[in-house]
Design a protein around this motif. Sequence first.
Motif, mmCIF file in Angstrom:
data_model
loop_
_atom_site.group_PDB
_atom_site.id
_atom_site.type_symbol
_atom_site.label_atom_id
_atom_site.label_comp_id
_atom_site.label_asym_id
_atom_site.label_seq_id
_atom_site.Cartn_x
_atom_site.Cartn_y
_atom_site.Cartn_z
ATOM 1 N N UNK A 1 46.222 30.987 85.687
ATOM 2 C CA UNK A 1 47.350 31.523 85.352
ATOM 3 C C UNK A 1 47.801 32.317 86.479
ATOM 4 N N UNK A 2 47.103 33.302 87.197
ATOM 5 C CA UNK A 2 47.245 34.248 88.220
ATOM 6 C C UNK A 2 47.571 33.311 89.526
ATOM 7 N N UNK A 3 46.969 32.069 89.657
ATOM 8 C CA UNK A 3 47.148 31.310 90.734
ATOM 9 C C UNK A 3 48.519 30.603 90.730
ATOM 10 N N UNK A 4 48.822 30.148 89.555
ATOM 11 C CA UNK A 4 50.057 29.672 89.415
ATOM 12 C C UNK A 4 51.470 30.583 89.657
ATOM 13 N N UNK A 5 51.071 31.893 89.113
ATOM 14 C CA UNK A 5 52.285 32.914 89.320
ATOM 15 C C UNK A 5 52.268 33.168 90.830
ATOM 16 N N UNK A 6 51.236 33.150 91.820
ATOM 17 C CA UNK A 6 51.286 33.141 93.110
ATOM 18 C C UNK A 6 52.112 31.937 93.695
ATOM 19 N N UNK A 7 51.773 30.761 93.169
ATOM 20 C CA UNK A 7 52.622 29.506 93.609
ATOM 21 C C UNK A 7 53.897 29.766 93.464
ATOM 22 N N UNK A 8 54.372 30.184 92.042
ATOM 23 C CA UNK A 8 55.724 30.459 92.020
ATOM 24 C C UNK A 8 56.511 31.380 92.974
ATOM 25 N N UNK A 9 55.745 32.361 93.293
ATOM 26 C CA UNK A 9 56.513 33.672 94.250
ATOM 27 C C UNK A 9 56.325 32.888 95.638
ATOM 28 N N UNK B 1 48.193 23.626 85.206
ATOM 29 C CA UNK B 1 47.646 22.707 86.353
ATOM 30 C C UNK B 1 48.979 21.671 86.495
ATOM 31 N N UNK B 2 49.614 21.261 85.681
ATOM 32 C CA UNK B 2 50.735 20.497 85.638
ATOM 33 C C UNK B 2 51.741 21.145 86.337
ATOM 34 N N UNK B 3 52.165 22.633 85.801
ATOM 35 C CA UNK B 3 53.311 23.346 86.284
ATOM 36 C C UNK B 3 52.799 23.772 87.761
ATOM 37 N N UNK B 4 51.561 24.037 88.149
ATOM 38 C CA UNK B 4 51.031 24.354 89.626
ATOM 39 C C UNK B 4 51.511 23.119 90.490
ATOM 40 N N UNK B 5 51.055 21.973 90.147
ATOM 41 C CA UNK B 5 51.192 20.817 90.805
ATOM 42 C C UNK B 5 52.582 20.502 91.110
ATOM 43 N N UNK B 6 53.546 20.721 90.213
ATOM 44 C CA UNK B 6 55.013 20.698 90.206
ATOM 45 C C UNK B 6 55.468 21.380 91.312
ATOM 46 N N UNK C 1 65.801 30.398 88.881
ATOM 47 C CA UNK C 1 65.076 29.319 88.807
ATOM 48 C C UNK C 1 63.563 29.593 88.666
ATOM 49 N N UNK C 2 63.148 30.485 89.580
ATOM 50 C CA UNK C 2 61.757 30.836 89.478
ATOM 51 C C UNK C 2 61.138 31.889 88.358
ATOM 52 N N UNK C 3 62.321 32.791 88.110
ATOM 53 C CA UNK C 3 61.961 33.601 87.012
ATOM 54 C C UNK C 3 61.840 32.890 85.757
ATOM 55 N N UNK C 4 62.573 31.610 85.591
ATOM 56 C CA UNK C 4 62.373 30.740 84.464
ATOM 57 C C UNK C 4 61.089 30.144 84.663
ATOM 58 N N UNK C 5 60.622 29.740 85.629
ATOM 59 C CA UNK C 5 59.204 29.148 85.726
ATOM 60 C C UNK C 5 58.083 30.032 85.538
ATOM 61 N N UNK C 6 58.330 31.283 85.986
ATOM 62 C CA UNK C 6 57.152 32.470 86.079
ATOM 63 C C UNK C 6 57.037 32.917 84.436
ATOM 64 N N UNK C 7 58.222 32.830 83.770
ATOM 65 C CA UNK C 7 58.233 33.124 82.530
ATOM 66 C C UNK C 7 57.468 32.108 81.662
ATOM 67 N N UNK D 1 61.098 42.214 82.897
ATOM 68 C CA UNK D 1 61.639 42.916 84.300
ATOM 69 C C UNK D 1 60.683 42.825 85.563
ATOM 70 N N UNK D 2 59.525 42.862 85.196
ATOM 71 C CA UNK D 2 58.761 42.747 86.506
ATOM 72 C C UNK D 2 58.738 41.211 87.022
ATOM 73 N N UNK D 3 58.908 40.298 86.375
ATOM 74 C CA UNK D 3 59.465 39.065 86.936
ATOM 75 C C UNK D 3 60.704 38.836 87.692
ATOM 76 N N UNK D 4 61.675 39.548 87.060
ATOM 77 C CA UNK D 4 62.826 39.491 87.921
ATOM 78 C C UNK D 4 62.738 40.152 89.140
ATOM 79 N N UNK D 5 62.040 41.406 89.056
ATOM 80 C CA UNK D 5 61.904 42.098 90.420
ATOM 81 C C UNK D 5 60.949 41.398 91.327
ATOM 82 N N UNK D 6 59.937 40.616 90.963
ATOM 83 C CA UNK D 6 59.034 39.921 91.663
ATOM 84 C C UNK D 6 59.912 38.837 92.386
#
Length: 344
Positions: free
Chosen positions: A9-17, A85-90, A208-214, A230-235
């Motif tokens: 989960x943390x790795x995927x969040x990092x990839x989103x950012x 894993x699917x989201x991360x690869x996307x 768009x990234x806010x939606x994927x991160x959520x 809110x922290x997702x919006x800020x990030x």
Amino acid sequence: MDSTLLVLTISTIAIVLIFEYTNGFHDAANIIATVIASRAMTPVQSVLLVAFFEFLGPLLGGTAVANTIGKLITLDDLDRELALTIVLCGLVGAIAWNLLTWWRGIPSSSSHALVGGLAGVVVVSAGSSHVAWGFAELLHGELNGVAKVVAALVLSPVIGFLVGYVLHKTMLRLLRGTHPSINRDLRHLQFVTSAGLAFSHGANDAQKSMGILTLVLVLGGFIPTFDVPFWVILSCSLAITLGILSGGWQIVRTLGFSIYKIRPVHALDSQMTAAGVIFSSSLFGAPVSTTHVVASSIMGIGASERPKAVRWGKALEIVTAWLITIPGAALMSICCYLLVQSFI
């Protein structure tokens, strides 16, 4: 919580950012190209101004686009680790496409790359039923899912071309007979229009990234329902702003100098056109490509003044890049998924 799931989960969040960062430096050119080409600002001035209003866009622009993108795929019935894993690869596929087109100086769409990367890997790994296509609902007058995204991404450049064409015709008529010193005022006005374009870009693209991160937080079990924290919006706001500060100078040359000779009036009209189209789309929750809108507005402006002076060959190259972005990003995300699966 299982440690593997937590790390994933943390790795995927990092990839989103990271994706949002690449989105920022890839799309920075869309906002600053005409400003620099018309010599309204220096590169440093334009980047600092744009970065400030880019940061405000996600904070004040709502979450309508985030809701559209976050509900594009449905992976709730899958194993959580597989879903992440699917989201991360996307996302990796979308990032790889962004980097490739940035390296080649091609103004492709980060939005197309994201949609292509996610849809491609989901179809291969989980099946097409896990993508909210929205085409059946379209027959009943409802616009959502992939149908809504495709409609926005296809119609927005057409609208950008037409609005740019009409606006520039009107502007030329209003400025007929004015002294050449009017260019100084037109350059000064670009401080306002480029700020508006930056704000609208942040309000649309960062969502768009806010939606994927959520979505990642929901799949990881960190939040119970799809509600953007809110922290997702800020990030995401910080990530896209840092990307903007990094700049995408190769693409600046393409948009600012390779389609049409940009003078202050052209830059002003392009910025007003793009800002209006993008912000209007954000209000309706429609994700659009800033690249497409800005490039098509420049084409429309050139066509309204001197069609033969528009470098249609370069325009054709850009359109070709638009067409191959979704399948290209999809192929990259699929390759990433197959590579990961080979090690499991």
